[in-house]
Design an enzyme around this catalytic site. Structure first.
Site, PDB file in Angstrom:
ATOM      1  CB  ALA A  63      -0.896  -0.012   1.227  1.00 13.78           C
ATOM      2  N   GLY A 108       0.796  -5.092   1.068  1.00 17.23           N
ATOM      3  CA  GLY A 108      -0.374  -5.257   0.212  1.00 17.23           C
ATOM      4  C   GLY A 108      -0.060  -6.006  -1.081  1.00 17.23           C
ATOM      5  CD  GLU A 111      -1.894  -7.587   3.300  1.00 24.42           C
ATOM      6  OE1 GLU A 111      -1.696  -6.449   2.795  1.00 24.42           O
ATOM      7  OE2 GLU A 111      -2.307  -7.742   4.457  1.00 24.42           O
ATOM      8  CD  GLU A 131       1.793  -5.316   6.041  1.00 24.49           C
ATOM      9  OE1 GLU A 131       2.670  -6.161   6.347  1.00 24.49           O
ATOM     10  OE2 GLU A 131       1.051  -5.458   5.064  1.00 24.49           O
TER      11      GLU A 131
HETATM   12  N1  CO8 Z   1       4.413   3.294  -0.967  1.00 22.40           N
HETATM   13  C1  CO8 Z   1       4.734   4.468  -1.551  1.00 22.40           C
HETATM   14  N2  CO8 Z   1       5.811   4.623  -2.332  1.00 22.40           N
HETATM   15  C2  CO8 Z   1       6.608   3.561  -2.528  1.00 22.40           C
HETATM   16  C3  CO8 Z   1       6.346   2.313  -1.941  1.00 22.40           C
HETATM   17  C4  CO8 Z   1       5.177   2.196  -1.129  1.00 22.40           C
HETATM   18  N3  CO8 Z   1       4.800   1.049  -0.556  1.00 22.40           N
HETATM   19  N4  CO8 Z   1       7.299   1.449  -2.297  1.00 22.40           N
HETATM   20  C5  CO8 Z   1       8.148   2.128  -3.083  1.00 22.40           C
HETATM   21  N5  CO8 Z   1       7.746   3.402  -3.226  1.00 22.40           N
HETATM   22  C6  CO8 Z   1       8.376   4.479  -3.975  1.00 22.40           C
HETATM   23  C7  CO8 Z   1       9.570   5.041  -3.232  1.00 22.40           C
HETATM   24  O1  CO8 Z   1       9.158   5.975  -2.274  1.00 22.40           O
HETATM   25  C8  CO8 Z   1      10.372   5.651  -4.358  1.00 22.40           C
HETATM   26  O2  CO8 Z   1       9.794   6.884  -4.718  1.00 22.40           O
HETATM   27  P1  CO8 Z   1      10.733   8.179  -5.045  1.00 22.40           P
HETATM   28  O3  CO8 Z   1      11.525   7.770  -6.259  1.00 22.40           O
HETATM   29  O4  CO8 Z   1       9.752   9.255  -5.308  1.00 22.40           O
HETATM   30  O5  CO8 Z   1      11.605   8.383  -3.846  1.00 22.40           O
HETATM   31  C9  CO8 Z   1      10.111   4.711  -5.525  1.00 22.40           C
HETATM   32  O6  CO8 Z   1       8.953   3.963  -5.179  1.00 22.40           O
HETATM   33  C10 CO8 Z   1      11.246   3.738  -5.749  1.00 22.40           C
HETATM   34  O7  CO8 Z   1      11.505   3.079  -4.522  1.00 22.40           O
HETATM   35  P2  CO8 Z   1      12.962   2.956  -3.872  1.00 22.40           P
HETATM   36  O8  CO8 Z   1      13.822   4.103  -4.290  1.00 22.40           O
HETATM   37  O9  CO8 Z   1      12.792   2.726  -2.412  1.00 22.40           O
HETATM   38  O10 CO8 Z   1      13.492   1.628  -4.615  1.00 22.40           O
HETATM   39  P3  CO8 Z   1      14.493   0.517  -4.039  1.00 22.40           P
HETATM   40  O11 CO8 Z   1      14.769  -0.395  -5.187  1.00 22.40           O
HETATM   41  O12 CO8 Z   1      15.629   1.133  -3.306  1.00 22.40           O
HETATM   42  O13 CO8 Z   1      13.614  -0.281  -2.934  1.00 22.40           O
HETATM   43  C11 CO8 Z   1      11.657  -1.368  -2.061  1.00 22.40           C
HETATM   44  C12 CO8 Z   1      12.444  -0.964  -3.312  1.00 22.40           C
HETATM   45  C13 CO8 Z   1      12.453  -2.399  -1.232  1.00 22.40           C
HETATM   46  C14 CO8 Z   1      10.344  -1.997  -2.542  1.00 22.40           C
HETATM   47  C15 CO8 Z   1      11.397  -0.128  -1.179  1.00 22.40           C
HETATM   48  O14 CO8 Z   1      10.821   0.882  -1.990  1.00 22.40           O
HETATM   49  C16 CO8 Z   1      10.457  -0.380  -0.032  1.00 22.40           C
HETATM   50  O15 CO8 Z   1      10.871  -0.904   1.008  1.00 22.40           O
HETATM   51  N6  CO8 Z   1       9.175   0.006  -0.190  1.00 22.40           N
HETATM   52  C17 CO8 Z   1       8.178  -0.112   0.856  1.00 22.40           C
HETATM   53  C18 CO8 Z   1       7.751  -1.547   1.031  1.00 22.40           C
HETATM   54  C19 CO8 Z   1       6.760  -1.683   2.141  1.00 22.40           C
HETATM   55  O16 CO8 Z   1       7.030  -1.438   3.302  1.00 22.40           O
HETATM   56  N7  CO8 Z   1       5.528  -2.096   1.773  1.00 22.40           N
HETATM   57  C20 CO8 Z   1       4.469  -2.334   2.716  1.00 22.40           C
HETATM   58  C21 CO8 Z   1       3.618  -1.115   2.830  1.00 22.40           C
HETATM   59  S1  CO8 Z   1       2.390  -1.303   4.102  1.00 22.40           S
HETATM   60  C22 CO8 Z   1       1.170  -2.202   3.390  1.00 22.40           C
HETATM   61  O17 CO8 Z   1       1.251  -2.629   2.273  1.00 22.40           O
HETATM   62  C23 CO8 Z   1      -0.052  -2.412   4.219  1.00 22.40           C
HETATM   63  C24 CO8 Z   1      -1.213  -2.976   3.433  1.00 22.40           C
HETATM   64  C25 CO8 Z   1      -2.512  -2.846   4.154  1.00 22.40           C
HETATM   65  C26 CO8 Z   1      -2.967  -1.420   4.216  1.00 22.40           C
HETATM   66  C27 CO8 Z   1      -4.217  -1.283   4.984  1.00 22.40           C
HETATM   67  C28 CO8 Z   1      -4.503   0.174   5.212  1.00 22.40           C
HETATM   68  C29 CO8 Z   1      -5.485   0.453   6.243  1.00 22.40           C
END
Ligand code: CO8
Length: 259
Positions: A63, A108, A111, A131
């Protein structure tokens, strides 16, 4: 649909989440487009759906954290309910849905993959429920589906409590995915599987999916009745005559009519 593409190749509809700048992260607009894409699938033409992410790095990186960071309790509840509603719609979609996990499947993303019927992954795929490291719980079904998918309460808890990443080889070992392929071989393998499924009697495939979904939530005695009802129903179809007729006539060619 700005964030999701829908293409149909023969009997296979391919839904691609297309927000590569944010690693295909799910915000309300992406979720809306995802549902719209499934609603737009022509179930008279398509027999199987493939779900994947655009680019070569990410299936869905979860998400959208930037959007969620602003939420209060009520907004979080709405987002969680909406995501769960759409994922359940995918899980119970009449056609089989294959996830082609082509990179990060975090939060997500994992999921969403788990809401699909079958998961094939590329060698660079990374799974996990990060999460609790963000101060939230899994919110799109992870606390419920992970245990059901991998069949181990201990492993599901270990994965969710530790928030650790899981590489493709481990995902295969614990049954989170069915097969792993080199990156360039993933989509051909998924399309081959989809086309093989598409050759079978469509009503029988749909009823099998329905029986497996319904039975999973029923006590065994009821689940067996669910199977009996599905099995009996196939005998009302024209395709049962074609399928069994082809066998008895030693005929390889089958022409199922989807009725
Ligand atoms: N949300 C928003 N932006 C994201 C996300 C995300 N989940 N993942 C990546 N991005 C964005 C980054 O912010 C970045 O943007 P920008 O270039 O503007 O800075 C761009 O994508 C590229 O990402 P990275 O530079 O970080 O790329 P890397 O190759 O270094 O890393 C990763 C890739 C490992 C995927 C890293 O981006 C990461 O850890 N992302 C977050 C992963 C995460 O924690 N996901 C779980 C989110 S929580 C969730 O899903 C809960 C679901 C249920 C929700 C219920 C709500 C009530």
């Amino acid at each position: 649909m700005a964030f999701v593409k829908l293409e149909t190749e023969g009997a296979v509809s391919v839904v691609t989440i297309d927000r590569p700048k944010a690693m295909n992260a799910l915000n309300p607009e992406v979720l809306h487009d995802l549902e719209a894409a499934f609603d737009a699938i022509d179930q008279e033409v398509a027999r199987v759906v493939v779900l994947t992410g655009s680019g070569d790095k990410s299936f869905v990186a979860g998400a959208d954290i930037a959007a969620m960071a602003q939420y209060d309790e009520q907004q979080a509840e709405e987002f969680g309910r909406e995501g769960n509603r759409i994922f359940r719609k995918i899980e119970t979609f009449p056609l089989p849905v294959i996830a082609a996990v082509n990179g990060f499947a975090l939060g997500g993303g994992n999921e969403l993959a788990m809401a699909c019927d079958i998961r094939y992954a590329s060698e660079n795929a990374v799974f996990g429920q990060p999460e609790v490291g963000l101060g939230i719980t899994p919110g799109f079904g992870g606390t419920q589906r992970l245990m059901r998918v991998i069949g181990s309460r201990s492993s599901a808890r270990e994965i969710i409590f530790s928030a650790r990443n899981i590489k493709a080889d481990e995902a295969l070992r614990i049954g989170l995915v069915s097969k792993v392929f080199p990156v360039e071989e993933l989509m051909p393998a998924v399309m081959k599987l989809a086309n093989n499924i598409a050759k079978n009697a469509p009503v029988a495939v749909r009823l099998s999916k329905q029986a497996m979904n319904e039975g999973a939530d029923q006590p065994m005695a009821e689940a067996i009745e669910t199977e009996v009802a599905a099995f009996a129903k196939t005998f009302t179809t024209e395709d049962v005559k074609e399928g069994m007729g082809a066998f008895l006539e030693k005929r390889k060619e089958k022409h199922f009519k989807n009725r």
